[in-house]
Scaffold this active site. Structure first.
Site, PDB file in Angstrom:
ATOM      1  N   ASN A 187     -30.617  -6.592-132.449  1.00  0.00           N
ATOM      2  CA  ASN A 187     -30.316  -5.004-132.494  1.00  0.00           C
ATOM      3  C   ASN A 187     -29.844  -5.411-133.636  1.00  0.00           C
ATOM      4  O   ASN A 187     -28.797  -5.227-134.593  1.00  0.00           O
ATOM      5  CB  ASN A 187     -29.194  -4.986-131.886  1.00  0.00           C
ATOM      6  CG  ASN A 187     -29.314  -2.814-131.647  1.00  0.00           C
ATOM      7  OD1 ASN A 187     -29.284  -1.861-132.675  1.00  0.00           O
ATOM      8  ND2 ASN A 187     -28.412  -2.534-130.707  1.00  0.00           N
ATOM      9  N   LYS A 246     -27.589  -8.032-134.753  1.00  0.00           N
ATOM     10  CA  LYS A 246     -25.984  -7.526-133.975  1.00  0.00           C
ATOM     11  C   LYS A 246     -26.850  -8.877-133.308  1.00  0.00           C
ATOM     12  O   LYS A 246     -27.827  -8.342-132.615  1.00  0.00           O
ATOM     13  CB  LYS A 246     -25.523  -6.799-133.238  1.00  0.00           C
ATOM     14  CG  LYS A 246     -24.862  -5.744-134.451  1.00  0.00           C
ATOM     15  CD  LYS A 246     -23.390  -4.253-133.958  1.00  0.00           C
ATOM     16  CE  LYS A 246     -23.100  -3.409-134.974  1.00  0.00           C
ATOM     17  NZ  LYS A 246     -23.217  -2.181-135.088  1.00  0.00           N
ATOM     18  N   ARG A 248     -34.372  -3.930-129.624  1.00  0.00           N
ATOM     19  CA  ARG A 248     -34.110  -2.569-129.343  1.00  0.00           C
ATOM     20  C   ARG A 248     -35.044  -2.123-130.945  1.00  0.00           C
ATOM     21  O   ARG A 248     -35.316  -2.752-131.439  1.00  0.00           O
ATOM     22  CB  ARG A 248     -32.636  -2.458-130.005  1.00  0.00           C
ATOM     23  CG  ARG A 248     -32.452  -1.183-129.584  1.00  0.00           C
ATOM     24  CD  ARG A 248     -31.512  -0.269-130.652  1.00  0.00           C
ATOM     25  NE  ARG A 248     -31.622   0.993-129.878  1.00  0.00           N
ATOM     26  CZ  ARG A 248     -30.078   1.574-129.723  1.00  0.00           C
ATOM     27  NH1 ARG A 248     -29.229   0.010-129.303  1.00  0.00           N
ATOM     28  NH2 ARG A 248     -30.073   3.200-129.009  1.00  0.00           N
ATOM     29  N   HIS A 282     -31.550   7.338-128.524  1.00  0.00           N
ATOM     30  CA  HIS A 282     -30.564   6.430-128.306  1.00  0.00           C
ATOM     31  C   HIS A 282     -30.582   6.736-126.479  1.00  0.00           C
ATOM     32  O   HIS A 282     -29.604   6.782-126.105  1.00  0.00           O
ATOM     33  CB  HIS A 282     -29.004   7.801-128.084  1.00  0.00           C
ATOM     34  CG  HIS A 282     -28.895   7.987-130.060  1.00  0.00           C
ATOM     35  ND1 HIS A 282     -28.145   9.065-130.217  1.00  0.00           N
ATOM     36  CD2 HIS A 282     -28.315   6.888-130.604  1.00  0.00           C
ATOM     37  CE1 HIS A 282     -27.565   8.348-131.372  1.00  0.00           C
ATOM     38  NE2 HIS A 282     -28.114   7.258-131.481  1.00  0.00           N
ATOM     39  N   LEU A 335     -22.297  10.944-128.738  1.00  0.00           N
ATOM     40  CA  LEU A 335     -21.312  10.818-130.101  1.00  0.00           C
ATOM     41  C   LEU A 335     -21.397   9.889-131.069  1.00  0.00           C
ATOM     42  O   LEU A 335     -20.267   9.500-130.254  1.00  0.00           O
ATOM     43  CB  LEU A 335     -20.146  12.339-129.958  1.00  0.00           C
ATOM     44  CG  LEU A 335     -20.775  13.333-129.142  1.00  0.00           C
ATOM     45  CD1 LEU A 335     -19.340  13.715-128.937  1.00  0.00           C
ATOM     46  CD2 LEU A 335     -22.458  13.608-129.459  1.00  0.00           C
ATOM     47  N   GLY A 367     -24.940   7.774-135.564  1.00  0.00           N
ATOM     48  CA  GLY A 367     -26.136   8.928-135.381  1.00  0.00           C
ATOM     49  C   GLY A 367     -25.357   9.935-134.571  1.00  0.00           C
ATOM     50  O   GLY A 367     -24.820   9.092-133.036  1.00  0.00           O
ATOM     51  N   ARG A 383     -27.004  13.419-140.838  1.00  0.00           N
ATOM     52  CA  ARG A 383     -27.852  13.684-141.267  1.00  0.00           C
ATOM     53  C   ARG A 383     -27.867  15.114-140.425  1.00  0.00           C
ATOM     54  O   ARG A 383     -26.833  15.783-139.920  1.00  0.00           O
ATOM     55  CB  ARG A 383     -28.801  13.012-139.639  1.00  0.00           C
ATOM     56  CG  ARG A 383     -29.450  11.391-139.401  1.00  0.00           C
ATOM     57  CD  ARG A 383     -29.960  11.654-138.945  1.00  0.00           C
ATOM     58  NE  ARG A 383     -29.504   9.977-138.938  1.00  0.00           N
ATOM     59  CZ  ARG A 383     -29.217   9.018-137.630  1.00  0.00           C
ATOM     60  NH1 ARG A 383     -29.186   9.685-136.442  1.00  0.00           N
ATOM     61  NH2 ARG A 383     -29.496   8.098-137.500  1.00  0.00           N
ATOM     62  N   ARG A 405     -12.664   9.398-138.087  1.00  0.00           N
ATOM     63  CA  ARG A 405     -11.995   9.153-138.457  1.00  0.00           C
ATOM     64  C   ARG A 405     -10.743  10.033-139.836  1.00  0.00           C
ATOM     65  O   ARG A 405     -10.524   9.909-139.786  1.00  0.00           O
ATOM     66  CB  ARG A 405     -11.168   7.993-138.284  1.00  0.00           C
ATOM     67  CG  ARG A 405     -11.696   6.953-136.926  1.00  0.00           C
ATOM     68  CD  ARG A 405     -11.475   5.619-136.988  1.00  0.00           C
ATOM     69  NE  ARG A 405     -13.163   5.171-137.088  1.00  0.00           N
ATOM     70  CZ  ARG A 405     -13.210   3.978-136.770  1.00  0.00           C
ATOM     71  NH1 ARG A 405     -13.044   3.009-136.067  1.00  0.00           N
ATOM     72  NH2 ARG A 405     -14.558   3.984-137.256  1.00  0.00           N
ATOM     73  N   GLY A 456     -19.610   6.178-130.434  1.00  0.00           N
ATOM     74  CA  GLY A 456     -17.734   5.917-130.756  1.00  0.00           C
ATOM     75  C   GLY A 456     -17.412   7.198-131.338  1.00  0.00           C
ATOM     76  O   GLY A 456     -15.602   7.212-130.806  1.00  0.00           O
ATOM     77  N   GLU A 480     -16.254   8.176-127.416  1.00  0.00           N
ATOM     78  CA  GLU A 480     -15.454   7.223-125.852  1.00  0.00           C
ATOM     79  C   GLU A 480     -13.776   7.327-126.707  1.00  0.00           C
ATOM     80  O   GLU A 480     -13.318   7.711-125.732  1.00  0.00           O
ATOM     81  CB  GLU A 480     -15.726   6.484-126.425  1.00  0.00           C
ATOM     82  CG  GLU A 480     -16.481   5.781-125.420  1.00  0.00           C
ATOM     83  CD  GLU A 480     -17.704   4.340-125.836  1.00  0.00           C
ATOM     84  OE1 GLU A 480     -16.675   3.508-126.137  1.00  0.00           O
ATOM     85  OE2 GLU A 480     -18.752   4.275-126.409  1.00  0.00           O
ATOM     86  N   ASN A 481     -13.799   8.059-128.434  1.00  0.00           N
ATOM     87  CA  ASN A 481     -12.305   7.642-129.007  1.00  0.00           C
ATOM     88  C   ASN A 481     -12.437   8.668-129.342  1.00  0.00           C
ATOM     89  O   ASN A 481     -10.427   8.862-129.596  1.00  0.00           O
ATOM     90  CB  ASN A 481     -12.378   6.392-130.531  1.00  0.00           C
ATOM     91  CG  ASN A 481     -13.108   5.538-129.684  1.00  0.00           C
ATOM     92  OD1 ASN A 481     -12.146   4.592-128.579  1.00  0.00           O
ATOM     93  ND2 ASN A 481     -14.133   4.594-129.931  1.00  0.00           N
ATOM     94  N   GLU A 541     -26.091  -1.177-123.684  1.00  0.00           N
ATOM     95  CA  GLU A 541     -27.459  -1.404-124.140  1.00  0.00           C
ATOM     96  C   GLU A 541     -27.414  -2.540-123.203  1.00  0.00           C
ATOM     97  O   GLU A 541     -29.237  -2.237-123.479  1.00  0.00           O
ATOM     98  CB  GLU A 541     -27.136  -0.717-125.458  1.00  0.00           C
ATOM     99  CG  GLU A 541     -27.234   0.966-125.334  1.00  0.00           C
ATOM    100  CD  GLU A 541     -26.505   1.261-127.127  1.00  0.00           C
ATOM    101  OE1 GLU A 541     -25.841   1.003-127.397  1.00  0.00           O
ATOM    102  OE2 GLU A 541     -27.509   2.753-127.775  1.00  0.00           O
TER     103      GLU A 541
END
Ligand code: AMP
Length: 398
Positions: free
Chosen positions: A10, A17, A91, A179, A203, A206, A235, A286, A332, A335-336, A384
């Site tokens: 990826n 990654k 990917r 996505h 979310l 991107g 974006r 954050r 990210g 989830e957080n 993924e």
């Protein structure tokens, strides 16, 4: 027991990654994951962890080029210290109008996908480069492309067709979405009880939203490129075309060539806008939450714009689906960011979406709707790489 190590790649603008899964005998066990990060700098990072999180490689090499970064990965996987992959999954955001199926990569296929670089300009050139390098450095290993656009191929024509002159539609300009591998992974994780009417909000830096009917994509917010749809980190998301024309004319007044003006406009719309553009501070949620605590009004506006747009989009997808059984947050922020989920859902009780503040006070996988909420609201991290491994194994015919 037969061993079938599958490598998943990826690649991003400054990082590659990867993960290695054991996929023999129907199992799906992650063996290793790693990354080379900081491509283009003198002090990059190269690490590999085992499944328990122990760091087996932890280096800080100079990474002047992507070629050097990828060779580090290939050398490590050929060293004998790690299981050498028998298949590789790449990917890819979008392969253009003629490459819609996940499939074996050949040099000709890469050439064909590269014709449509403009459909994912920040992603396609890098992914194609890594595919070519991978064919060169792993010459005896089958490489497969796994497309984000694959999940969205079920969108009806009325959704995917753009309201533009036919000559451009004939060039392949339409909604492809992005996505898709994340959305596919959410549906996969919900099996065997995939709700009939499902909305998933991915979310992250991107961001996009997808309406899923009977497990298949009905509509998705990103369009021809990942710049369309909802506002995200850097974006614009969907925007009045007149705004882009206004900015383009302003750029043209500086006397640049047409190609330079297009590049500058692209940078404005996809790298300098969104949360970063509105807050003039950061694309990272954050940072914006910290700034809001200190009373930063622009950060507040950026985050409000984000959550407002998502709530509006959820409403339109409930209309398209003619109801809703489940809403899933992932990525990210999904989830957080407890506050973002609460802010998005605050005005959606008329749609049957009611959060439980206590249940929502978590990071990671959970059911966060109230017991009496007609719509179940969940947080599910994406899987993924697992989906890519599944496609690779299917395509290998194992
Ligand atoms: P992704 O692209 O999926 O890695 O998501 C990146 C986004 O998730 C960034 O905007 C991060 O600020 C955001 N994010 C990650 N952790 C948190 C957190 N604890 N609270 C709020 N946002 C977070």
């Amino acid at each position: 027991m037969s061993s079938l190590p599958v490598l998943v790649l990826n690649s991003g603008s400054s990082s590659i990654k990867f993960s290695v899964y054991e996929a023999g005998d129907g199992q799906r066990a992650k063996l290793h994951e790693g990354a080379v990060d900081g491509i283009g700098t003198d002090l990059g990072k190269f690490w590999i962890k085992d499944a328990e999180g122990n760091k087996l490689v932890d280096q800080t090499p100079a990474l002047p080029t992507r070629a050097i970064a990828f060779k580090l990965v290939a050398d490590a996987l050929h060293s004998g210290d790690f299981p050498a992959p028998v298949a590789i999954g790449h990917r890819m955001v979008c392969g253009g109008p003629t490459v819609q199926e996940n499939q074996l990569i050949t040099p000709e296929l890469i050439d064909e996908m590269e014709l449509y670089t403009a459909f994912a300009p920040l992603h396609t050139p890098i992914a194609c480069y890594i595919m070519r390098e991978s064919l060169r450095l792993f010459p005896d290993v089958p490489n497969f492309v796994c497309l984000d656009s694959y999940f969205h191929r079920t969108m009806p024509e009325v959704v995917s067709h753009m309201p533009i002159p036919e000559e451009y539609s004939a060039m392949g300009v339409r909604r492809y979405g992005a996505h898709g591998i994340s959305y596919e992974s959410i549906v996969y994780q919900l099996q065997p009880n995939v709700p009939k009417k499902l909305i998933v909000a991915h979310l992250g830096n991107g961001a996009s939203i997808t309406a899923i009917r009977n497990g298949e994509c009905l509509d998705t917010s990103m369009g021809l490129t990942p710049t369309g749809g909802i506002i995200s980190g850097t974006r614009t998301g969907d925007i009045d075309p007149g705004v882009l024309l206004f900015i383009l004319r302003k750029i043209a007044e500086t006397g640049v060539t047409a190609a330079e003006a297009a590049d500058k406009l692209e940078a404005v719309a996809s790298k300098k806008a969104g949360l970063l553009g509105v807050s003039e501070l950061s694309n990272d949620m954050r940072d914006l939450r910290d700034a809001i605590k200190e009373g930063n009004a622009k950060a507040r506006l950026a985050v409000d714009k984000f959550t407002w747009t998502i709530a509006k989009w959820i409403g339109s997808y409930v209309a398209e689906l003619d109801g809703l059984d489940m809403l899933v947050f992932t990525g990210g922020i999904g989830e957080n960011d407890i506050n973002a989920r609460a802010e998005i859902c605050a005005g959606l009780s008329a749609l049957g979406i009611v959060l439980d503040p206590q249940r929502n006070n978590v990071r990671g996988e959970a059911v966060i709707s109230s017991e009496h909420s007609p719509v179940t609201v969940r947080v599910i991290p994406p899987a993924e790489d697992l989906i890519i491994v599944n496609h690779v194994v299917r395509l290998l015919g194992k």
